[in-house]
Design a protein around this motif. Structure first.
Motif, mmCIF file in Angstrom:
data_model
loop_
_atom_site.group_PDB
_atom_site.id
_atom_site.type_symbol
_atom_site.label_atom_id
_atom_site.label_comp_id
_atom_site.label_asym_id
_atom_site.label_seq_id
_atom_site.Cartn_x
_atom_site.Cartn_y
_atom_site.Cartn_z
ATOM 1 N N SER A 137 0.867 -1.181 0.000
ATOM 2 C CA SER A 137 0.000 0.000 0.000
ATOM 3 C C SER A 137 0.900 1.227 0.000
ATOM 4 N N ARG A 138 0.307 2.401 0.145
ATOM 5 C CA ARG A 138 1.111 3.634 0.176
ATOM 6 C C ARG A 138 1.941 3.721 1.451
ATOM 7 N N SER A 139 1.527 3.025 2.493
ATOM 8 C CA SER A 139 2.187 3.188 3.790
ATOM 9 C C SER A 139 2.972 1.970 4.265
ATOM 10 N N TRP A 140 2.804 0.811 3.623
ATOM 11 C CA TRP A 140 3.523 -0.372 4.082
ATOM 12 C C TRP A 140 3.654 -1.418 2.984
ATOM 13 N N THR A 141 4.567 -2.357 3.239
ATOM 14 C CA THR A 141 4.716 -3.563 2.420
ATOM 15 C C THR A 141 4.699 -4.756 3.369
ATOM 16 N N VAL A 142 3.858 -5.746 3.061
ATOM 17 C CA VAL A 142 3.722 -6.933 3.901
ATOM 18 C C VAL A 142 4.039 -8.166 3.064
ATOM 19 N N ASN A 143 5.039 -8.924 3.498
ATOM 20 C CA ASN A 143 5.418 -10.165 2.826
ATOM 21 C C ASN A 143 4.956 -11.363 3.651
ATOM 22 N N LEU A 144 4.325 -12.322 2.973
ATOM 23 C CA LEU A 144 3.800 -13.506 3.641
ATOM 24 C C LEU A 144 4.449 -14.773 3.087
ATOM 25 N N SER A 145 4.901 -15.636 3.983
ATOM 26 C CA SER A 145 5.380 -16.965 3.614
ATOM 27 C C SER A 145 4.375 -17.962 4.167
ATOM 28 N N LEU A 146 3.742 -18.739 3.287
ATOM 29 C CA LEU A 146 2.628 -19.606 3.674
ATOM 30 C C LEU A 146 3.051 -21.071 3.703
ATOM 31 N N LYS A 147 2.662 -21.771 4.772
ATOM 32 C CA LYS A 147 2.965 -23.188 4.917
ATOM 33 C C LYS A 147 1.699 -23.935 5.309
ATOM 34 N N HIS A 148 1.509 -25.116 4.725
ATOM 35 C CA HIS A 148 0.356 -25.948 5.061
ATOM 36 C C HIS A 148 0.830 -27.203 5.771
ATOM 37 N N ASN A 149 0.585 -27.271 7.063
ATOM 38 C CA ASN A 149 0.917 -28.444 7.896
ATOM 39 C C ASN A 149 2.401 -28.796 7.900
ATOM 40 N N HIS A 150 3.265 -27.817 7.709
ATOM 41 C CA HIS A 150 4.695 -28.082 7.876
ATOM 42 C C HIS A 150 5.416 -26.775 8.176
ATOM 43 N N THR A 151 6.628 -26.904 8.693
ATOM 44 C CA THR A 151 7.384 -25.728 9.125
ATOM 45 C C THR A 151 8.673 -25.554 8.341
ATOM 46 N N ALA A 152 8.752 -26.155 7.167
ATOM 47 C CA ALA A 152 9.998 -26.138 6.398
ATOM 48 C C ALA A 152 10.421 -24.717 6.047
ATOM 49 N N LEU A 153 11.734 -24.485 6.108
ATOM 50 C CA LEU A 153 12.311 -23.224 5.664
ATOM 51 C C LEU A 153 12.652 -23.288 4.180
ATOM 52 N N ARG A 154 13.310 -24.369 3.782
ATOM 53 C CA ARG A 154 13.771 -24.543 2.399
ATOM 54 C C ARG A 154 13.688 -26.011 2.000
ATOM 55 N N HIS A 155 13.751 -26.238 0.694
ATOM 56 C CA HIS A 155 13.873 -27.591 0.135
ATOM 57 C C HIS A 155 15.015 -27.553 -0.895
ATOM 58 N N GLN A 156 16.204 -27.184 -0.419
ATOM 59 C CA GLN A 156 17.330 -26.956 -1.312
ATOM 60 C C GLN A 156 18.051 -28.245 -1.678
ATOM 61 N N ARG A 157 18.759 -28.195 -2.787
ATOM 62 C CA ARG A 157 19.521 -29.361 -3.245
ATOM 63 C C ARG A 157 20.940 -29.320 -2.675
ATOM 64 N N PRO A 158 21.459 -30.451 -2.230
ATOM 65 C CA PRO A 158 22.790 -30.472 -1.610
ATOM 66 C C PRO A 158 23.912 -30.141 -2.585
ATOM 67 N N GLY A 159 23.696 -30.427 -3.873
ATOM 68 C CA GLY A 159 24.754 -30.212 -4.861
ATOM 69 C C GLY A 159 25.127 -28.763 -5.085
ATOM 70 N N THR A 160 24.290 -27.832 -4.613
ATOM 71 C CA THR A 160 24.583 -26.409 -4.782
ATOM 72 C C THR A 160 24.881 -25.737 -3.435
ATOM 73 N N THR A 161 25.336 -26.500 -2.467
ATOM 74 C CA THR A 161 25.658 -25.967 -1.147
ATOM 75 C C THR A 161 26.591 -24.753 -1.190
ATOM 76 N N PRO A 162 27.656 -24.753 -1.995
ATOM 77 C CA PRO A 162 28.522 -23.557 -2.034
ATOM 78 C C PRO A 162 27.772 -22.285 -2.435
ATOM 79 N N LYS A 163 26.796 -22.391 -3.341
ATOM 80 C CA LYS A 163 26.009 -21.214 -3.718
ATOM 81 C C LYS A 163 25.209 -20.710 -2.536
#
Length: 286
Positions: A99-125
């Motif tokens: 809006s003109r006065s704020w920005t709200v970012n939402l991260s939505l999860k359904h029945n889980h608390t995962a942060l990421r689902h990253q691939r191990p092969g790109t760990t250095p990145k």
């Protein structure tokens, strides 16, 4: 993320966005959000009617019991809604309201608390190293050696389910986890902040967990988090556990991303916080 989990997540994003549009006439969608709404409308009809009703109730509660009271959506002359793509660098959010006065970012999860689902092969990145860096090339070579040696033990098997779990753990999961852990520990003095921001996200956002078992919304604000300066990575079978010096404990569970073996195993981490100092607001939606 499994296909079913992806379906539920997309459906939830679609429902919340659609509800905001219907409730507040001053809402505009970005072109990307419009395309995503069209794409995901078909996902709603794939849901079991009971689950669809549950998610609809949760979306209503999120809007009426938290979003509107917290940010006064009904008083905003205009609101723009965007839906963000997956794997958006360090931005882990799904929906962005402006809006003109704020920005709200939402991260939505359904029945889980995962942060990421990253691939191990790109760990250095994930640790801040460039794709073509020496560190990345060396890691990829070591990773390839592990996966190629594992393939020598599979015989005629075409599916992971055909292999003994002990074989997978001994010759794939644990060696890959050891490689990831050793890389992180050897670069901890320089990569801690980058890895933490990648896993947790460096955008001010609210994490919304819809628990259809407890029929609650759990809301945490991921903002003004003290950045860590060091960490220790340890391995337990198919887990890499990260202990950051800001009090966060993060677990990365290695698993197969595909049931088929093919020429090389497809792997992902299911990454979640075992301990974080953030408080949560719990809202029932019944």
């Amino acid at each position: 993320m499994t296909p079913l989990s992806n379906l539920h997540g997309r459906a939830l994003e679609c429902l919340i966005t659609e509800l905001i549009i219907k409730t507040y006439p001053g809402v505009n969608l970005t072109a990307r959000a419009k395309n995503d709404q069209v794409r995901d409308a078909s996902k709603l009809v794939q849901l079991d009617s009971l689950l669809l009703n549950e998610l609809t109730q949760a979306a209503n509660a999120l809007l009426l019991k938290w979003l509107n009271p917290q940010f006064q959506l009904s008083n905003q002359p205009s609101i723009t809604v965007d839906r963000l793509p997956d794997q958006n660098k360090n931005d882990v959010t799904d929906i962005c309201l402006t809006s003109r006065s704020w920005t709200v970012n939402l991260s939505l999860k359904h029945n889980h608390t995962a942060l990421r689902h990253q691939r191990p092969g790109t760990t250095p990145k994930h640790c801040g190293f460039l794709q073509g860096s020496v560190e990345m090339q060396q890691f990829r070579q070591q990773y390839r050696v592990i996966t190629q040696e594992f393939m020598q033990h599979i015989g005629q098997a075409k599916l992971f389910a055909e292999l003994p779990s002990a074989l997978i753990e001994q010759h794939l999961y644990t060696p890959v986890c050891n490689l990831v852990s050793q890389f992180i520990n050897s670069h901890a003095s320089t990569c801690t902040t980058q890895l933490f921001q990648y896993l947790v996200g460096d955008v001010n956002y609210y994490k919304i967990i819809v628990d259809t078992h407890a029929r609650t919304l759990s809301i945490q604000q991921f903002a003004e988090i003290q950045m860590p300066t060091n960490l220790i990575a340890t391995v337990n079978k198919q887990y890499v556990n990260l202990s950051f010096d800001n009090g966060w404990e993060i677990s990365m569970r290695l698993h197969t991303a595909s049931s088929q073996l093919k020429n090389s195993p497809s792997l992902k981490f299911d990454t979640k916080a075992l301990n974080n100092p953030l408080t949560a607001t719990i809202i029932p939606y019944v």
